[in-house]
Design a protein around this motif. Structure first.
Motif, mmCIF file in Angstrom:
data_model
loop_
_atom_site.group_PDB
_atom_site.id
_atom_site.type_symbol
_atom_site.label_atom_id
_atom_site.label_comp_id
_atom_site.label_asym_id
_atom_site.label_seq_id
_atom_site.Cartn_x
_atom_site.Cartn_y
_atom_site.Cartn_z
ATOM 1 N N SER A 13 -25.098 -58.004 -61.361
ATOM 2 C CA SER A 13 -25.517 -56.850 -60.569
ATOM 3 C C SER A 13 -26.918 -57.051 -60.011
ATOM 4 N N VAL A 14 -27.809 -57.615 -60.839
ATOM 5 C CA VAL A 14 -29.179 -57.894 -60.386
ATOM 6 C C VAL A 14 -29.159 -58.925 -59.258
ATOM 7 N N ILE A 15 -28.344 -59.958 -59.419
ATOM 8 C CA ILE A 15 -28.280 -61.031 -58.419
ATOM 9 C C ILE A 15 -27.792 -60.502 -57.071
ATOM 10 N N GLU A 16 -26.868 -59.559 -57.072
ATOM 11 C CA GLU A 16 -26.406 -58.978 -55.803
ATOM 12 C C GLU A 16 -27.559 -58.285 -55.078
ATOM 13 N N VAL A 17 -28.424 -57.612 -55.828
ATOM 14 C CA VAL A 17 -29.594 -56.961 -55.223
ATOM 15 C C VAL A 17 -30.563 -58.024 -54.701
ATOM 16 N N GLU A 21 -31.998 -58.585 -50.930
ATOM 17 C CA GLU A 21 -33.435 -58.593 -50.687
ATOM 18 C C GLU A 21 -33.865 -59.891 -50.004
ATOM 19 N N ALA A 22 -33.289 -61.024 -50.421
ATOM 20 C CA ALA A 22 -33.600 -62.307 -49.780
ATOM 21 C C ALA A 22 -33.180 -62.290 -48.312
ATOM 22 N N ALA A 23 -32.022 -61.694 -48.039
ATOM 23 C CA ALA A 23 -31.542 -61.593 -46.656
ATOM 24 C C ALA A 23 -32.456 -60.691 -45.828
ATOM 25 N N MET A 279 -33.843 -62.663 -63.639
ATOM 26 C CA MET A 279 -35.198 -62.149 -63.425
ATOM 27 C C MET A 279 -36.114 -63.193 -62.793
ATOM 28 N N LEU A 280 -35.800 -64.471 -62.983
ATOM 29 C CA LEU A 280 -36.522 -65.515 -62.252
ATOM 30 C C LEU A 280 -36.285 -65.352 -60.754
ATOM 31 N N MET A 281 -35.056 -65.049 -60.386
ATOM 32 C CA MET A 281 -34.745 -64.814 -58.975
ATOM 33 C C MET A 281 -35.443 -63.539 -58.474
ATOM 34 N N PRO A 296 -42.190 -55.021 -51.877
ATOM 35 C CA PRO A 296 -41.068 -55.509 -52.691
ATOM 36 C C PRO A 296 -40.268 -54.368 -53.297
ATOM 37 N N LEU A 297 -39.027 -54.642 -53.571
ATOM 38 C CA LEU A 297 -38.179 -53.667 -54.245
ATOM 39 C C LEU A 297 -38.635 -53.455 -55.684
ATOM 40 N N ASP A 298 -38.356 -52.272 -56.220
ATOM 41 C CA ASP A 298 -38.558 -52.022 -57.645
ATOM 42 C C ASP A 298 -37.281 -52.429 -58.377
ATOM 43 N N PHE A 299 -37.436 -53.228 -59.411
ATOM 44 C CA PHE A 299 -36.266 -53.632 -60.201
ATOM 45 C C PHE A 299 -36.342 -52.983 -61.589
#
Length: 299
Positions: A13-17, A21-23, A279-281, A296-299
């Motif tokens: 789920s984190v990776i999808e966000v 964000e990278a895009a 979290m590294l990503m 930046p987004l808040d995670f």
């Protein structure tokens, strides 16, 4: 029986966000988030970790660079490579895989990484920002950041009124984990191998984070009924039932017995581990957003 947290699902789920964000960063600035990973020597576990990190960076749409250096690499050469990435505007995150060969001073290398590119969150500037409660301008060590997301998935963002214990005081996990829990208003006990009456103290905690590096040390007798147990340990034990010379991964918690007492628990493998790479990503896209002038987004 405790609810078992699925770390793989949480990390996905984190990776999808992160991908979104990278895009966004690439679309608005024309710049891909850049991650450089440096590994020295031939430790098989380290190579497996680095390969997983590089794969995930590419999957997230990053500009991904990997340097695989021989074990005899000099301090001067390694410092020079870090310096080159510090000066490279296309690289927003630098990670040097630990442990390094014994002739290299890892602390010198870590502290030479620019704090704004220190996606492992180990530079003293980032550690200091976390210690004073500045979660907005620093970068947080990946494993405790991931563990904290799992805690928040159970208890929400405000841990007021909850008692937490962190077993382990490493700079990588224990200390930053304690700071994150404290910043979320938990009442925190920092425990370690020399803490007296450790089991009794642990039984007082609503949240137990085990990061001491001792296989299955925390057993059911240490757990308060209904507690949340976050197991950060990764230990390899012999597993003769799997065949000669075989081994298995276990955490710092005796999972099967603790799961009968706890309210929520993370497994090993498949708990905190996947969150660390996620979290590294996260740190990389945060660093890239800041470097390109975006919020930046808040995670």
């Amino acid at each position: 029986m405790a609810r078992v947290i699925d770390g793989k699902s949480a990390a996905a789920s984190v990776i999808e966000v992160v991908k979104a964000e990278a895009a966004r960063i690439a679309s608005e600035t024309g710049t891909k988030p850049g991650l450089a990973v440096i590994i020295v020597g031939d430790d098989p576990a380290s190579h497996a970790y680095v390969a997983a990190k590089s794969r995930m960076a590419k999957e997230c749409g990053f500009h991904s660079v990997q340097h695989t250096l021989p074990a005899e690499t000099s301090q001067e050469m390694l410092n020079g490579l870090v310096g080159a990435h510090n000066a490279d505007p296309s690289i927003h995150g630098i990670l040097v895989q630990l442990p390094l060969p014994k002739h290299l001073d890892s602390d010198v290398v870590i502290q030479s990484i620019r704090p704004d590119k220190d996606v492992d969150g180990l530079h003293v500037t980032n550690a200091g920002k976390l210690a004073v409660g500045d979660l907005d301008t620093g970068l947080i060590s990946c494993t405790p950041a991931g563990a904290m997301l799992l805690v928040r998935s159970v208890h929400g963002d405000d841990l007021s009124g909850l008692n937490a214990i962190v077993i382990g005081r490493s700079n990588l996990v224990g200390k930053p984990m304690g700071q994150l829990l404290l910043n979320a208003n938990a009442t925190v006990i920092m425990a370690h191998s020399r803490t007296k009456q450790l089991a009794a103290l642990t039984r007082t905690a609503d949240i137990v984070v085990a990061a001491i590096g001792r296989a299955e040390m925390v057993n059911a007798g240490w757990i308060r009924p209904g507690a949340t147990v976050i197991d950060v340990g990764i230990n390899r034990l012999p597993a003769p039932e799997k065949g000669d010379g075989k081994s298995k991964l276990v955490g710092d918690v005796a999972f099967s017995e603790a799961a009968r007492i706890a309210g929520t628990i993370t497994p090993v493998p498949g708990g905190v581990g996947p969150m660390t790479i996620a979290m590294l990503m996260v740190n990389t896209v945060i660093a890239a957003a800041r470097a390109t002038g975006l919020r930046p987004l808040d995670f």
